[in-house]
Write a protein that holds these residues in place. Structure first.
Motif, PDB file in Angstrom:
ATOM      1  N   GLN A   1       1.000  -1.356  -0.098  1.00  0.00           N
ATOM      2  CA  GLN A   1       0.026  -0.029  -0.096  1.00  0.00           C
ATOM      3  C   GLN A   1       0.976   1.220   0.115  1.00  0.00           C
ATOM      4  N   ILE A   2       2.130   1.054  -0.047  1.00  0.00           N
ATOM      5  CA  ILE A   2       3.081   2.174   0.056  1.00  0.00           C
ATOM      6  C   ILE A   2       2.964   3.272  -1.117  1.00  0.00           C
ATOM      7  N   LYS A   3       2.525   4.456  -0.895  1.00  0.00           N
ATOM      8  CA  LYS A   3       2.407   5.551  -1.909  1.00  0.00           C
ATOM      9  C   LYS A   3       3.644   6.643  -1.855  1.00  0.00           C
ATOM     10  N   MET A   4       4.439   6.576  -0.727  1.00  0.00           N
ATOM     11  CA  MET A   4       5.473   7.507  -0.853  1.00  0.00           C
ATOM     12  C   MET A   4       6.698   7.095   0.173  1.00  0.00           C
ATOM     13  N   VAL A   5       7.803   7.397  -0.446  1.00  0.00           N
ATOM     14  CA  VAL A   5       9.208   6.689   0.372  1.00  0.00           C
ATOM     15  C   VAL A   5       9.881   8.185   0.661  1.00  0.00           C
ATOM     16  N   VAL A   6      10.254   8.320   2.215  1.00  0.00           N
ATOM     17  CA  VAL A   6      11.215   9.478   2.407  1.00  0.00           C
ATOM     18  C   VAL A   6      12.327   9.005   3.215  1.00  0.00           C
ATOM     19  N   THR A   7      13.371   9.532   2.909  1.00  0.00           N
ATOM     20  CA  THR A   7      14.762   9.071   3.304  1.00  0.00           C
ATOM     21  C   THR A   7      15.554  10.422   3.721  1.00  0.00           C
ATOM     22  N   ASP A   8      15.965  10.176   4.780  1.00  0.00           N
ATOM     23  CA  ASP A   8      17.348  11.010   5.168  1.00  0.00           C
ATOM     24  C   ASP A   8      18.265  10.772   4.461  1.00  0.00           C
ATOM     25  N   MET A   9      19.404  11.816   4.525  1.00  0.00           N
ATOM     26  CA  MET A   9      20.447  11.464   3.634  1.00  0.00           C
ATOM     27  C   MET A   9      21.722  11.110   4.224  1.00  0.00           C
ATOM     28  N   ASP A  10      22.535  11.868   4.960  1.00  0.00           N
ATOM     29  CA  ASP A  10      23.743  11.596   5.533  1.00  0.00           C
ATOM     30  C   ASP A  10      23.387  10.272   6.671  1.00  0.00           C
ATOM     31  N   GLY A  11      24.171   9.329   6.497  1.00  0.00           N
ATOM     32  CA  GLY A  11      23.942   8.208   7.425  1.00  0.00           C
ATOM     33  C   GLY A  11      23.046   7.321   7.028  1.00  0.00           C
TER      34      GLY A  11
END
Length: 263
Positions: A5-15
């Motif tokens: 059901q995932i419609k959006m992915v969000v990720t931090d960058m460093d680390g």
């Protein structure tokens, strides 16, 4: 774990998305095309300045959402979705406090340019990794730009030496240990959680449709918004307490391994 059901992915960058050499993997770019083909939105959320994020993700810059400066600036393409600068009187107060801390170096982060003074020049090579657009000034009081963040650098350990001196301000501003050497000072309403909430409302994304990755304390609020929140193996203990799941480290393709399952 059902990610259908995932419609959006969000990720931090460093680390998180970036390895220890501050690189984005070729595998990620392959997987991004899979996300795009499925109509899954992607946002990068970082304490970095917008131009630094843009530089790292140049190949996909027109297809993603940028949550920069811990959420104080949100952009997609040429559209500025939101901006939350510091009030000038608060800015002056914070600079006075930082100036009194031994071995602390403050950088002013405007929307699109950062400002270093002469006291930070010996650290400039390290700082340029995170602030690719910058000006060197002799007096911060002469900077008329809207400032969205003060980034405070300590060459040994920011959590031990900077955070205790500014933690008492947490009801008035957002104080975040964002890395080993960094404490970030933002407007009290400027954090990745508020920024992501705005993006979720804009695109009608529910918590059950959101997948988020993070590794440090400035990721806590956005991790709390998602039913599928992942701490990196290398994450701060606070992040591992908040996240519902854990993946491998940023040097072991932790983000990519989960995206492979999603796709």
């Amino acid at each position: 774990m059902d990610l259908s059901q995932i419609k959006m992915v969000v990720t931090d960058m460093d680390g998180t998305l970036l390895n220890s050499n501050h690189e984005v993997s070729d595998l990620f770019y392959e997987l991004f095309e899979g996300l795009k083909s499925k109509g899954i939105l992607f946002a990068a959320a970082s304490g970095r300045q917008y131009h630094s994020m843009l530089h790292k993700l140049d190949a996909i810059k027109n297809d993603i959402i940028f949550i920069a400066e811990n959420g104080a600036l949100v952009k997609k393409g040429n559209e500025e979705i939101s901006s939350t600068p510091l009030d000038r009187d608060v800015l002056d107060q914070l600079l006075g406090i930082v100036d009194s801390i031994d071995n602390a170096h403050a950088m002013l982060c405007g929307k699109y340019t950062s400002y270093f003074d002469g006291n930070s020049l010996k650290f400039l090579d390290q700082l340029k990794e995170y602030y690719s657009a910058y000006e060197i000034v002799d007096d911060y009081n002469k900077v008329s730009d809207e400032i969205v963040k003060i980034a405070v650098y300590h060459e040994t350990n920011a959590e031990n030496y900077i955070y205790p001196k500014v933690s008492h301000l947490e009801e008035k501003i957002k104080v975040k240990v964002s890395g080993l050497n960094w404490v970030d000072l933002n407007h009290v309403h400027a954090h990745k959680g508020n920024a992501l909430q705005t993006v979720m409302e804009q695109h009608n994304i529910k918590p059950s449709e959101l997948l988020v990755f993070g590794d440090y304390n400035n990721d806590l609020e956005m991790l709390q918004l998602a039913d599928y929140s992942f701490a990196m193996a290398n994450a701060h203990p606070n992040v591992k307490k908040v996240a519902k799941f854990e993946t491998s480290s940023n040097n072991d393709f932790g983000v990519e391994r989960i995206l492979e399952k999603l796709i």
